[in-house]
Enzyme design. Sequence first.
Site, PDB file in Angstrom:
ATOM      1  N   ASP A  52     -17.845  11.479  13.345  1.00  9.58           N
ATOM      2  CA  ASP A  52     -17.011  10.280  13.513  1.00  9.58           C
ATOM      3  C   ASP A  52     -16.241   9.982  12.228  1.00  9.58           C
ATOM      4  O   ASP A  52     -15.462   9.037  12.167  1.00  9.58           O
ATOM      5  CB  ASP A  52     -17.833   9.079  13.997  1.00  9.58           C
ATOM      6  N   SER A  53     -16.442  10.831  11.192  1.00 12.07           N
ATOM      7  CA  SER A  53     -15.581  10.769  10.004  1.00 12.07           C
ATOM      8  C   SER A  53     -14.137  11.083  10.397  1.00 12.07           C
ATOM      9  O   SER A  53     -13.218  10.865   9.600  1.00 12.07           O
ATOM     10  CB  SER A  53     -16.072  11.736   8.920  1.00 12.07           C
ATOM     11  N   ASP A  91     -20.622  13.564  17.298  1.00  8.15           N
ATOM     12  CA  ASP A  91     -21.170  12.243  16.967  1.00  8.15           C
ATOM     13  C   ASP A  91     -20.955  11.242  18.099  1.00  8.15           C
ATOM     14  O   ASP A  91     -19.845  11.160  18.652  1.00  8.15           O
ATOM     15  CB  ASP A  91     -20.444  11.680  15.733  1.00  8.15           C
ATOM     16  N   LYS A 121     -25.098  13.661  18.048  1.00  7.24           N
ATOM     17  CA  LYS A 121     -25.760  13.120  16.843  1.00  7.24           C
ATOM     18  C   LYS A 121     -25.655  11.596  16.864  1.00  7.24           C
ATOM     19  O   LYS A 121     -24.611  11.055  17.228  1.00  7.24           O
ATOM     20  CB  LYS A 121     -25.117  13.685  15.564  1.00  7.24           C
ATOM     21  N   GLU A 123     -26.907   7.908  14.572  1.00  7.95           N
ATOM     22  CA  GLU A 123     -27.383   7.385  13.288  1.00  7.95           C
ATOM     23  C   GLU A 123     -28.521   6.391  13.510  1.00  7.95           C
ATOM     24  O   GLU A 123     -28.401   5.495  14.351  1.00  7.95           O
ATOM     25  CB  GLU A 123     -26.240   6.675  12.545  1.00  7.95           C
ATOM     26  N   GLU A 190     -28.244  11.847   4.557  1.00  9.39           N
ATOM     27  CA  GLU A 190     -27.027  11.613   3.768  1.00  9.39           C
ATOM     28  C   GLU A 190     -27.335  10.761   2.539  1.00  9.39           C
ATOM     29  O   GLU A 190     -27.929   9.679   2.636  1.00  9.39           O
ATOM     30  CB  GLU A 190     -25.964  10.930   4.653  1.00  9.39           C
TER      31      GLU A 190
END
Length: 272
Positions: A52-53, A91, A121, A123, A190
């Site tokens: 999602d970057s 993501d 993925k 978070e 991270e």
Amino acid sequence: MSIHKESFKRVTTHILSEMKLKGEKIAMLTSYDFSMASIVDKAGVDVILVGDSASNVMAGHETTLPITLDQMIYHGASVVRAVNRALVVVDLPFGTYQGNSKEALCSSIRIMKECSADAVKLEGGREILESVNRILSAGIPVMGHLGLTPQSIHKFGTYAVRAKEEEEATKLLEDAKMLEEAGCFALVLEKIPASLATKVAESLTIPVIGIGAGGGVDGQVLVAHDMLGITQEFSPRFLRRYHNLFAEMKGAVENYIEDVKSKDFPSEREQY
Ligand code: KIV
């Protein structure tokens, strides 16, 4: 006509766990579009993350929060069309899994169906465990993500190193074990101290892939645009730049402009 595009052996979640057992490091990079994914896959990377970057790198947002599920699906599907070998993880964007586990499952199913991705993925740790369980129970492989979790930037207030204090480090290790027990096939850590990341990697049987988490983990991930030097402003200590593509591409564009203005381009040979 064959519907199988590959002549390569595809990377699977099983292959990644074998790599950890053998001590072979996993190389993971981001991609958001067909052309970049094609280069990254042909170079032989093991895992491609449609991160999602993309919200920062592709759309120019300050955070990863604004990107939508539809936009992630567009990026994911573009990447999958280019890839013959790497495992492709997409993501789940902010707001598509935190609400409840049913929503998390629906978002994941859309990603798997509409992108043909290999995994999703998410978070977070214990807060999203119910969602992780529900996604896994539908047979969708899940990669976890702990430490600095950019979707929670407004809670943290800073992109500084996480889990430096004992309390947060203990919670992170517990969360990592919970995600492994739930059935996640891998975990991203991270921006945490290298000693803690090593401890997590040694405590888990699933591969642990680090970004700013030192060399004691089972693999590394970077944002491709950062390591290629396409992005300029982002310069954390953990980033190794392998190229300065910004300068090279800018130079090429300047040459083109000059050639157009001077009428050097197109030449006799470049027309019909
Ligand atoms: O979105 C992303 O690119 C990521 C990596 C930084 C791990 O989550």
